[in-house]
Write a protein that holds these residues in place. Structure first.
Motif, PDB file in Angstrom:
ATOM      1  N   GLU A  49       0.826  -1.202   0.000  1.00 33.76           N
ATOM      2  CA  GLU A  49       0.000   0.000   0.000  1.00 33.76           C
ATOM      3  C   GLU A  49       0.860   1.252   0.000  1.00 33.76           C
ATOM      4  O   GLU A  49       0.517   2.259  -0.613  1.00 33.76           O
ATOM      5  CB  GLU A  49      -0.919  -0.016   1.226  1.00 33.76           C
ATOM      6  N   ALA A  50       1.997   1.167   0.681  1.00 34.95           N
ATOM      7  CA  ALA A  50       2.915   2.312   0.706  1.00 34.95           C
ATOM      8  C   ALA A  50       3.533   2.547  -0.664  1.00 34.95           C
ATOM      9  O   ALA A  50       4.025   3.634  -0.950  1.00 34.95           O
ATOM     10  CB  ALA A  50       4.009   2.079   1.744  1.00 34.95           C
ATOM     11  N   GLU A  51       3.502   1.499  -1.508  1.00 28.27           N
ATOM     12  CA  GLU A  51       4.073   1.614  -2.848  1.00 28.27           C
ATOM     13  C   GLU A  51       3.020   2.002  -3.888  1.00 28.27           C
ATOM     14  O   GLU A  51       3.287   1.965  -5.077  1.00 28.27           O
ATOM     15  CB  GLU A  51       4.725   0.284  -3.242  1.00 28.27           C
ATOM     16  N   THR A  52       1.804   2.323  -3.428  1.00 31.66           N
ATOM     17  CA  THR A  52       0.761   2.769  -4.342  1.00 31.66           C
ATOM     18  C   THR A  52       0.261   4.144  -3.930  1.00 31.66           C
ATOM     19  O   THR A  52       0.542   4.624  -2.834  1.00 31.66           O
ATOM     20  CB  THR A  52      -0.422   1.784  -4.365  1.00 31.66           C
ATOM     21  N   ARG A  53      -0.481   4.741  -4.800  1.00 27.79           N
ATOM     22  CA  ARG A  53      -1.102   6.039  -4.517  1.00 27.79           C
ATOM     23  C   ARG A  53      -2.375   6.136  -5.342  1.00 27.79           C
ATOM     24  O   ARG A  53      -2.616   5.291  -6.220  1.00 27.79           O
ATOM     25  CB  ARG A  53      -0.144   7.188  -4.870  1.00 27.79           C
ATOM     26  N   THR A  54      -3.168   7.121  -5.100  1.00 23.40           N
ATOM     27  CA  THR A  54      -4.380   7.316  -5.884  1.00 23.40           C
ATOM     28  C   THR A  54      -4.246   8.567  -6.732  1.00 23.40           C
ATOM     29  O   THR A  54      -3.555   9.516  -6.370  1.00 23.40           O
ATOM     30  CB  THR A  54      -5.624   7.446  -4.986  1.00 23.40           C
ATOM     31  N   ILE A  55      -4.917   8.533  -7.862  1.00 28.57           N
ATOM     32  CA  ILE A  55      -4.929   9.696  -8.756  1.00 28.57           C
ATOM     33  C   ILE A  55      -6.338   9.815  -9.324  1.00 28.57           C
ATOM     34  O   ILE A  55      -7.005   8.814  -9.579  1.00 28.57           O
ATOM     35  CB  ILE A  55      -3.878   9.539  -9.879  1.00 28.57           C
ATOM     36  N   THR A  56      -6.815  11.028  -9.472  1.00 29.13           N
ATOM     37  CA  THR A  56      -8.173  11.275  -9.945  1.00 29.13           C
ATOM     38  C   THR A  56      -8.133  11.791 -11.369  1.00 29.13           C
ATOM     39  O   THR A  56      -7.464  12.790 -11.652  1.00 29.13           O
ATOM     40  CB  THR A  56      -8.888  12.307  -9.047  1.00 29.13           C
ATOM     41  N   ASP A  57      -8.837  11.092 -12.280  1.00 28.43           N
ATOM     42  CA  ASP A  57      -8.820  11.527 -13.671  1.00 28.43           C
ATOM     43  C   ASP A  57      -9.820  12.658 -13.888  1.00 28.43           C
ATOM     44  O   ASP A  57     -10.467  13.145 -12.951  1.00 28.43           O
ATOM     45  CB  ASP A  57      -9.033  10.350 -14.630  1.00 28.43           C
ATOM     46  N   MET A  58      -9.969  13.077 -15.137  1.00 27.20           N
ATOM     47  CA  MET A  58     -10.767  14.271 -15.417  1.00 27.20           C
ATOM     48  C   MET A  58     -12.270  14.012 -15.400  1.00 27.20           C
ATOM     49  O   MET A  58     -13.059  14.945 -15.545  1.00 27.20           O
ATOM     50  CB  MET A  58     -10.304  14.897 -16.737  1.00 27.20           C
ATOM     51  N   ASP A  59     -12.658  12.755 -15.225  1.00 25.72           N
ATOM     52  CA  ASP A  59     -14.062  12.423 -15.004  1.00 25.72           C
ATOM     53  C   ASP A  59     -14.366  12.212 -13.530  1.00 25.72           C
ATOM     54  O   ASP A  59     -15.458  11.788 -13.161  1.00 25.72           O
ATOM     55  CB  ASP A  59     -14.443  11.159 -15.794  1.00 25.72           C
ATOM     56  N   GLY A  60     -13.356  12.471 -12.678  1.00 34.92           N
ATOM     57  CA  GLY A  60     -13.547  12.332 -11.245  1.00 34.92           C
ATOM     58  C   GLY A  60     -13.388  10.918 -10.728  1.00 34.92           C
ATOM     59  O   GLY A  60     -13.670  10.641  -9.559  1.00 34.92           O
ATOM     60  N   VAL A  61     -12.928  10.004 -11.589  1.00 34.33           N
ATOM     61  CA  VAL A  61     -12.709   8.617 -11.172  1.00 34.33           C
ATOM     62  C   VAL A  61     -11.374   8.513 -10.447  1.00 34.33           C
ATOM     63  O   VAL A  61     -10.353   9.005 -10.951  1.00 34.33           O
ATOM     64  CB  VAL A  61     -12.730   7.652 -12.381  1.00 34.33           C
ATOM     65  N   VAL A  62     -11.384   7.881  -9.267  1.00 38.71           N
ATOM     66  CA  VAL A  62     -10.170   7.721  -8.473  1.00 38.71           C
ATOM     67  C   VAL A  62      -9.556   6.358  -8.773  1.00 38.71           C
ATOM     68  O   VAL A  62     -10.210   5.322  -8.639  1.00 38.71           O
ATOM     69  CB  VAL A  62     -10.462   7.832  -6.965  1.00 38.71           C
ATOM     70  N   GLY A 148      -9.015  -5.081 -16.483  1.00 42.90           N
ATOM     71  CA  GLY A 148      -8.211  -4.821 -15.295  1.00 42.90           C
ATOM     72  C   GLY A 148      -7.144  -3.770 -15.492  1.00 42.90           C
ATOM     73  O   GLY A 148      -6.140  -3.741 -14.777  1.00 42.90           O
ATOM     74  N   LEU A 149      -7.356  -2.882 -16.459  1.00 41.49           N
ATOM     75  CA  LEU A 149      -6.367  -1.860 -16.783  1.00 41.49           C
ATOM     76  C   LEU A 149      -6.803  -0.494 -16.270  1.00 41.49           C
ATOM     77  O   LEU A 149      -7.999  -0.187 -16.212  1.00 41.49           O
ATOM     78  CB  LEU A 149      -6.169  -1.790 -18.301  1.00 41.49           C
ATOM     79  N   VAL A 150      -5.834   0.321 -15.893  1.00 45.00           N
ATOM     80  CA  VAL A 150      -6.103   1.686 -15.435  1.00 45.00           C
ATOM     81  C   VAL A 150      -6.066   2.620 -16.641  1.00 45.00           C
ATOM     82  O   VAL A 150      -5.029   2.773 -17.288  1.00 45.00           O
ATOM     83  CB  VAL A 150      -5.044   2.139 -14.400  1.00 45.00           C
ATOM     84  N   ASP A 151      -7.193   3.226 -16.957  1.00 48.58           N
ATOM     85  CA  ASP A 151      -7.271   4.135 -18.103  1.00 48.58           C
ATOM     86  C   ASP A 151      -7.804   5.485 -17.647  1.00 48.58           C
ATOM     87  O   ASP A 151      -8.963   5.611 -17.265  1.00 48.58           O
ATOM     88  CB  ASP A 151      -8.197   3.550 -19.177  1.00 48.58           C
ATOM     89  N   LEU A 152      -6.940   6.476 -17.663  1.00 45.28           N
ATOM     90  CA  LEU A 152      -7.340   7.816 -17.224  1.00 45.28           C
ATOM     91  C   LEU A 152      -8.189   8.490 -18.297  1.00 45.28           C
ATOM     92  O   LEU A 152      -7.761   8.633 -19.440  1.00 45.28           O
ATOM     93  CB  LEU A 152      -6.099   8.671 -16.944  1.00 45.28           C
ATOM     94  N   ASP A 153      -9.389   8.893 -17.915  1.00 47.89           N
ATOM     95  CA  ASP A 153     -10.228   9.658 -18.836  1.00 47.89           C
ATOM     96  C   ASP A 153      -9.768  11.108 -18.829  1.00 47.89           C
ATOM     97  O   ASP A 153      -9.554  11.698 -17.769  1.00 47.89           O
ATOM     98  CB  ASP A 153     -11.692   9.581 -18.417  1.00 47.89           C
ATOM     99  N   ILE A 154      -9.612  11.649 -20.013  1.00 46.87           N
ATOM    100  CA  ILE A 154      -9.158  13.029 -20.149  1.00 46.87           C
ATOM    101  C   ILE A 154     -10.094  13.791 -21.071  1.00 46.87           C
ATOM    102  O   ILE A 154     -10.822  13.206 -21.871  1.00 46.87           O
ATOM    103  CB  ILE A 154      -7.717  13.105 -20.702  1.00 46.87           C
ATOM    104  N   ARG A 155     -10.060  15.107 -20.959  1.00 46.07           N
ATOM    105  CA  ARG A 155     -10.779  15.979 -21.883  1.00 46.07           C
ATOM    106  C   ARG A 155      -9.787  17.025 -22.381  1.00 46.07           C
ATOM    107  O   ARG A 155      -8.885  17.423 -21.651  1.00 46.07           O
ATOM    108  CB  ARG A 155     -11.953  16.670 -21.185  1.00 46.07           C
TER     109      ARG A 155
END
Length: 358
Positions: A49-62, A148-155
């Protein structure tokens, strides 16, 4: 005497019980230590958990991502932004349109060796993408999460969108990359302020009607698009938006002729030539006056969705209102951008190919 013997027997029995108890405790310790891998597993989970972090994309998905992002797949203009902030060496998947861009390849040759995931637009090689298993995808894919992939939504339909996207991408890679993203945002803001300070007092009659042709003459961008944004900042009116076209769409030939733009901007010289020679367009003001300009193209096309839109802000202002921007030197501005954000010094030939593409 007999009492003493009984006492000794009792002491011996008591000692035996104590020893037995101690041995049992010793056995308990051994059994507990045998469960240590489970304890370590919990520690590993905490460490993970210490080796991960959260990021919020432009659709507000964490999203939960690695603390250190080591691999990224990007579609289209996302590659230019990844490159600009300093994360290109972590690209494991890219788009064919980027690999076919001569300037991108010249400045960053490795891009041709990166796996082609995005073939045309949203045509995605999901099988290969799953094999690559990138830490993050910048691609606006509808089905990525199912794999199972992380895909950041952007505008990227306004300057604010572009800046937010750049900061988001910079944040993926680390502190230095984020600083580069901030530097870009400050630069973009400077360009926007410079242009709008000179165009903000134009009357409706003084504003210039502009049409921007896409992949072909009638494909264009209208209401709510980055195209409308830079046209309006430059003191123009997007006739496609006036005709009701929303974002990316098509205008009818009848509407284009009726809107009668003063200036037309195309993506290539072939479209420009077609406009000049096709009898159907000869009554349009821009065709009559020859005010048809080919949009600059560098590491990405300036006018659409990449961070090079910051340069488009300047160029379009000079094309639409040259009388307000006589002192603006696009050669100098282009050189400065490439030196600052790509650490690349353009030759005269390269500069000409960007500002006057074929």
């Amino acid at each position: 005497m007999k009492a003493i013997k009984i006492t000794l027997v009792l002491l011996i029995l008591l000692s035996g019980l104590l020893i037995s108890g101690c041995l049992q405790q010793a056995n308990d310790v051994v059994e507990t230590s045998a469960e240590t891998p489970t304890v370590k597993s919990t520690v590993q989970g905490t460490a993970a958990e210490a080796e991960t972090r959260t990021i919020t994309d432009m659709d507000g998905v964490v999203w939960t991502i690695p603390k250190e992002v080591k691999s990224v797949a990007a579609n289209g203009a996302g590659n230019q932004i990844v490159f600009m902030v300093g994360g290109a060496d972590k690209l494991v998947g890219t788009a064919s349109v980027v690999q076919q861009n001569e300037m991108f390849v010249k400045i960053y040759p490795r891009i041709t060796e990166v796996e082609t995931i995005f073939v045309t637009g949203q045509d995605v090689n999901f099988e290969e993408l799953v094999k690559l298993d990138p830490d993050v995808i910048i691609g606006n894919l509808d089905d990525a999460e199912e794999y199972g992939l992380v895909d950041l939504d952007i505008r990227n339909q306004s300057p604010e969108d572009i800046k937010t996207e750049v900061l988001l991408v910079g944040d993926l890679f680390g502190e230095e990359e984020y600083k580069k993203a901030e530097e870009f945002c400050n630069y973009y803001d400077g360009n926007l302020n410079y242009v709008t300070e000179r165009t903000k007092n134009l009357t409706d009659e003084e504003k210039v009607k502009v049409f921007v042709a896409g992949a072909d003459i009638l494909s264009t961008e209208g209401i709510g698009s980055i195209t409308t944004s830079w046209i309006e900042n430059a003191g123009g009116i997007n006739v496609a938006a006036e005709a009701g076209v929303k974002e990316r769409g098509t205008i009818s030939m009848e509407d284009l002729i009726a809107q009668n733009p003063d200036i037309i901007i195309t993506r290539d010289s072939k479209t420009r030539e077609e406009l000049l020679t096709n009898d159907q367009y000869q009554d349009i003001s821009a065709v009559k006056t020859g005010k048809i300009y080919v949009n600059p193209k560098g590491v990405y096309l300036w006018g659409v969705r990449s961070a090079e839109t910051a340069l488009q802000t300047l160029w379009s202002a000079k094309m639409i209102h040259p009388e307000l921007f006589e002192d603006l030197d696009m050669n100098e501005e282009t050189r400065k951008f490439y030196s600052t954000f790509y650490y690349y010094e353009l030759s005269e030939e390269e500069l000409d190919s960007i500002l006057n593409p074929q």
